[in-house]
Design a protein around this motif. Structure first.
Motif, PDB file in Angstrom:
ATOM      1  N   LEU A  55      28.952 -18.847  24.244  1.00  0.00           N
ATOM      2  CA  LEU A  55      29.809 -20.186  23.564  1.00  0.00           C
ATOM      3  C   LEU A  55      28.810 -21.186  23.649  1.00  0.00           C
ATOM      4  N   SER A  56      27.800 -21.622  24.742  1.00  0.00           N
ATOM      5  CA  SER A  56      27.226 -23.034  24.546  1.00  0.00           C
ATOM      6  C   SER A  56      25.948 -22.549  25.356  1.00  0.00           C
ATOM      7  N   GLY A  57      25.228 -23.788  24.996  1.00  0.00           N
ATOM      8  CA  GLY A  57      23.783 -23.950  25.861  1.00  0.00           C
ATOM      9  C   GLY A  57      22.747 -23.272  24.748  1.00  0.00           C
ATOM     10  N   LYS A  58      21.556 -23.013  25.207  1.00  0.00           N
ATOM     11  CA  LYS A  58      20.417 -22.653  24.479  1.00  0.00           C
ATOM     12  C   LYS A  58      20.394 -21.326  23.947  1.00  0.00           C
ATOM     13  N   GLU A  59      21.626 -20.411  24.291  1.00  0.00           N
ATOM     14  CA  GLU A  59      21.380 -18.882  23.849  1.00  0.00           C
ATOM     15  C   GLU A  59      22.692 -18.980  23.182  1.00  0.00           C
ATOM     16  N   LYS A  60      23.239 -20.267  22.634  1.00  0.00           N
ATOM     17  CA  LYS A  60      24.682 -19.968  21.938  1.00  0.00           C
ATOM     18  C   LYS A  60      24.549 -19.046  20.704  1.00  0.00           C
ATOM     19  N   GLY A  61      25.680 -18.277  20.645  1.00  0.00           N
ATOM     20  CA  GLY A  61      25.795 -17.197  19.512  1.00  0.00           C
ATOM     21  C   GLY A  61      25.304 -16.063  19.844  1.00  0.00           C
ATOM     22  N   LYS A  62      24.350 -15.651  20.970  1.00  0.00           N
ATOM     23  CA  LYS A  62      23.892 -14.368  21.045  1.00  0.00           C
ATOM     24  C   LYS A  62      24.880 -13.593  21.631  1.00  0.00           C
ATOM     25  N   ARG A  63      24.994 -12.200  21.227  1.00  0.00           N
ATOM     26  CA  ARG A  63      25.877 -11.144  21.857  1.00  0.00           C
ATOM     27  C   ARG A  63      25.016 -10.233  22.769  1.00  0.00           C
ATOM     28  N   GLY A  64      25.745  -9.884  23.834  1.00  0.00           N
ATOM     29  CA  GLY A  64      24.988  -8.808  24.512  1.00  0.00           C
ATOM     30  C   GLY A  64      25.942  -7.949  25.409  1.00  0.00           C
ATOM     31  N   LYS A  65      25.507  -6.948  26.157  1.00  0.00           N
ATOM     32  CA  LYS A  65      26.464  -6.110  27.069  1.00  0.00           C
ATOM     33  C   LYS A  65      26.423  -6.752  28.363  1.00  0.00           C
ATOM     34  N   VAL A  66      27.518  -6.658  29.017  1.00  0.00           N
ATOM     35  CA  VAL A  66      27.410  -7.129  30.300  1.00  0.00           C
ATOM     36  C   VAL A  66      27.051  -6.316  31.439  1.00  0.00           C
ATOM     37  N   ILE A  67      25.701  -6.708  31.987  1.00  0.00           N
ATOM     38  CA  ILE A  67      24.969  -5.657  33.019  1.00  0.00           C
ATOM     39  C   ILE A  67      25.484  -5.932  34.212  1.00  0.00           C
TER      40      ILE A  67
END
Length: 105
Positions: free
Chosen positions: A15-27
């Protein structure tokens, strides 16, 4: 903080920060720290020494932890980020429901 809104294997969006908008699987989920590790998000650089003879060291990149409050679960049915609602079934069990489409997550 004892439990989190995501579990290992869920898909989440930042939702926020430098990686905003990226999707990924919870490891990995770390509930005591309130952190999660997402696949392909928040890469950090590690300087690694060779641990055994013949093994090469060097600079490696791997996923770092991110605060759990900065991610939101993605509904697998409607593919939208959602804050899951709790719903009680007739048999008394509790399930998570998407607020957009109403499907069980």
């Amino acid at each position: 903080m004892n439990s989190l809104h995501v579990k290992t294997g869920d898909t989440a969006v930042v939702l926020s920060g430098k990686e905003k908008g990226k999707r990924g699987k919870v490891i990995k989920v770390m509930p005591k720290k309130g952190m999660v590790v997402l696949e392909g998000v928040n890469f950090v650089t590690r300087h690694q020494k060779p641990t055994r003879q013949g093994e090469s060291g060097g600079i490696t990149k791997k996923e770092g932890a991110i605060r759990a409050c900065k991610i939101m679960k993605v509904c697998p049915k409607c593919d939208k980020p959602t804050r899951p609602a709790a719903k009680f079934l007739d048999d008394g069990s509790k399930v998570q429901v998407c607020k957009h489409c109403g499907e069980t997550i």
